[in-house]
Design an enzyme around this catalytic site. Sequence first.
Site, PDB file in Angstrom:
ATOM      1  N   ASP A  26       1.410  19.365 -14.712  1.00 53.14           N
ATOM      2  CA  ASP A  26       2.236  19.050 -13.543  1.00 53.14           C
ATOM      3  C   ASP A  26       3.109  17.839 -13.887  1.00 53.14           C
ATOM      4  OD1 ASP A  26       3.213  18.113 -11.102  1.00 53.14           O
ATOM      5  OD2 ASP A  26       1.327  18.461 -10.045  1.00 53.14           O
ATOM      6  N   ASN A  83      19.100  20.330  -7.474  1.00 56.52           N
ATOM      7  CA  ASN A  83      20.288  21.144  -7.167  1.00 56.52           C
ATOM      8  C   ASN A  83      21.473  20.212  -6.930  1.00 56.52           C
ATOM      9  OD1 ASN A  83      20.233  20.352  -4.339  1.00 56.52           O
ATOM     10  ND2 ASN A  83      18.433  21.674  -4.201  1.00 56.52           N
ATOM     11  N   ASP A 121      11.424  20.311  -7.851  1.00 56.47           N
ATOM     12  CA  ASP A 121      12.184  19.336  -7.064  1.00 56.47           C
ATOM     13  C   ASP A 121      11.353  18.877  -5.848  1.00 56.47           C
ATOM     14  OD1 ASP A 121      14.303  17.852  -6.120  1.00 56.47           O
ATOM     15  OD2 ASP A 121      15.601  19.556  -5.671  1.00 56.47           O
ATOM     16  N   THR A 127      14.339  27.976 -14.939  1.00 53.29           N
ATOM     17  CA  THR A 127      13.578  29.225 -15.129  1.00 53.29           C
ATOM     18  C   THR A 127      12.753  29.627 -13.906  1.00 53.29           C
ATOM     19  OG1 THR A 127      11.673  28.102 -16.118  1.00 53.29           O
ATOM     20  CG2 THR A 127      13.404  28.847 -17.609  1.00 53.29           C
ATOM     21  N   GLY A 128      12.887  28.880 -12.806  1.00 51.91           N
ATOM     22  CA  GLY A 128      12.205  29.266 -11.563  1.00 51.91           C
ATOM     23  C   GLY A 128      13.201  29.957 -10.648  1.00 51.91           C
TER      24      GLY A 128
HETATM   25  P1  ADP Z   1      15.110  25.851 -11.068  1.00 50.70           P
HETATM   26  O1  ADP Z   1      15.747  25.864  -9.699  1.00 50.70           O
HETATM   27  O2  ADP Z   1      15.833  24.935 -12.032  1.00 50.70           O
HETATM   28  O3  ADP Z   1      14.860  27.216 -11.593  1.00 50.70           O
HETATM   29  P2  ADP Z   1      12.288  25.541 -10.221  1.00 50.70           P
HETATM   30  O4  ADP Z   1      11.655  24.306  -9.707  1.00 50.70           O
HETATM   31  O5  ADP Z   1      12.422  26.708  -9.290  1.00 50.70           O
HETATM   32  O6  ADP Z   1      13.722  25.075 -10.821  1.00 50.70           O
HETATM   33  O7  ADP Z   1      11.517  26.035 -11.505  1.00 50.70           O
HETATM   34  C1  ADP Z   1      11.616  25.433 -12.766  1.00 50.70           C
HETATM   35  C2  ADP Z   1      10.270  25.434 -13.456  1.00 50.70           C
HETATM   36  O8  ADP Z   1       9.478  24.380 -12.892  1.00 50.70           O
HETATM   37  C3  ADP Z   1       9.458  26.716 -13.274  1.00 50.70           C
HETATM   38  O9  ADP Z   1       8.986  27.116 -14.563  1.00 50.70           O
HETATM   39  C4  ADP Z   1       8.293  26.280 -12.384  1.00 50.70           C
HETATM   40  O10 ADP Z   1       7.105  26.990 -12.691  1.00 50.70           O
HETATM   41  C5  ADP Z   1       8.159  24.825 -12.770  1.00 50.70           C
HETATM   42  N1  ADP Z   1       7.442  23.929 -11.853  1.00 50.70           N
HETATM   43  C6  ADP Z   1       7.210  24.037 -10.524  1.00 50.70           C
HETATM   44  N2  ADP Z   1       6.487  22.992 -10.086  1.00 50.70           N
HETATM   45  C7  ADP Z   1       6.258  22.177 -11.161  1.00 50.70           C
HETATM   46  C8  ADP Z   1       5.555  20.954 -11.377  1.00 50.70           C
HETATM   47  N3  ADP Z   1       4.938  20.317 -10.389  1.00 50.70           N
HETATM   48  N4  ADP Z   1       5.524  20.452 -12.642  1.00 50.70           N
HETATM   49  C9  ADP Z   1       6.155  21.067 -13.657  1.00 50.70           C
HETATM   50  N5  ADP Z   1       6.827  22.220 -13.521  1.00 50.70           N
HETATM   51  C10 ADP Z   1       6.878  22.771 -12.290  1.00 50.70           C
END
Ligand code: ADP
Length: 178
Positions: free
Chosen positions: A16, A30, A40, A124-125
């Site tokens: 995390d 964003n 975020d 990638t999310g």
């Molecule tokens: P984006 O909008 O840039 O795609 P997201 O937050 O939706 O950003 O996803 C980006 C990556 O962050 C994904 O691989 C997701 O699994 C990961 N993610 C979500 N929460 C956390 C966290 N607490 N720590 C690290 N990575 C995270």
Amino acid sequence: MEIKINKGILSLVEGDITKQDTEAVVNAANKSLRGGGGVDGAIHRAGGPRILEECLKIGGCETGEAVITAGGNLKAKYVIHTVGPIYRDGLYDEAKLLRNAYQNSLKLASSKGIKSIAFPSISTGAYGYPLEDAAEIALKTTIVYLQTHTEIGLIRVVLFVQKTYEVYGKVLKRLLES
Ligand code: ADP
């Protein structure tokens, strides 16, 4: 997984990003910088309101650019907010913009004298960037940065889910063998 590059270390961990003890953590923000879901939301929840206050003062950030705020209640002293591209079909400069997001975050870190930094898997999310392609850009860009800048000692890529960690590991091995 950890490799030494020039004077620095590139490390991949499953975890995390809000728990990292690096001097800076990177937020996949964003353009509005008003907070959102995914990583975020997690950073703003864990770091508290000071981060959002500073973000609102800054006002926004273009895709591929990066800005910096305090880390609030996080262990990290700073949050570097960067905006990755929303993936459409690969024909809208997505690769270049994703590379810029990593590069500009690193340049900003260097300019502030930051020596350790943690990245999430940008775009990638919710932004839908194909994982293997994004991993290759993330890793190539960080490797080249460490090869050409000795001021940063540690770049840690923090992958939240096991599958993402495995894909990054596979891509890193492939890059090291080629
Ligand atoms: P984006 O909008 O840039 O795609 P997201 O937050 O939706 O950003 O996803 C980006 C990556 O962050 C994904 O691989 C997701 O699994 C990961 N993610 C979500 N929460 C956390 C966290 N607490 N720590 C690290 N990575 C995270």
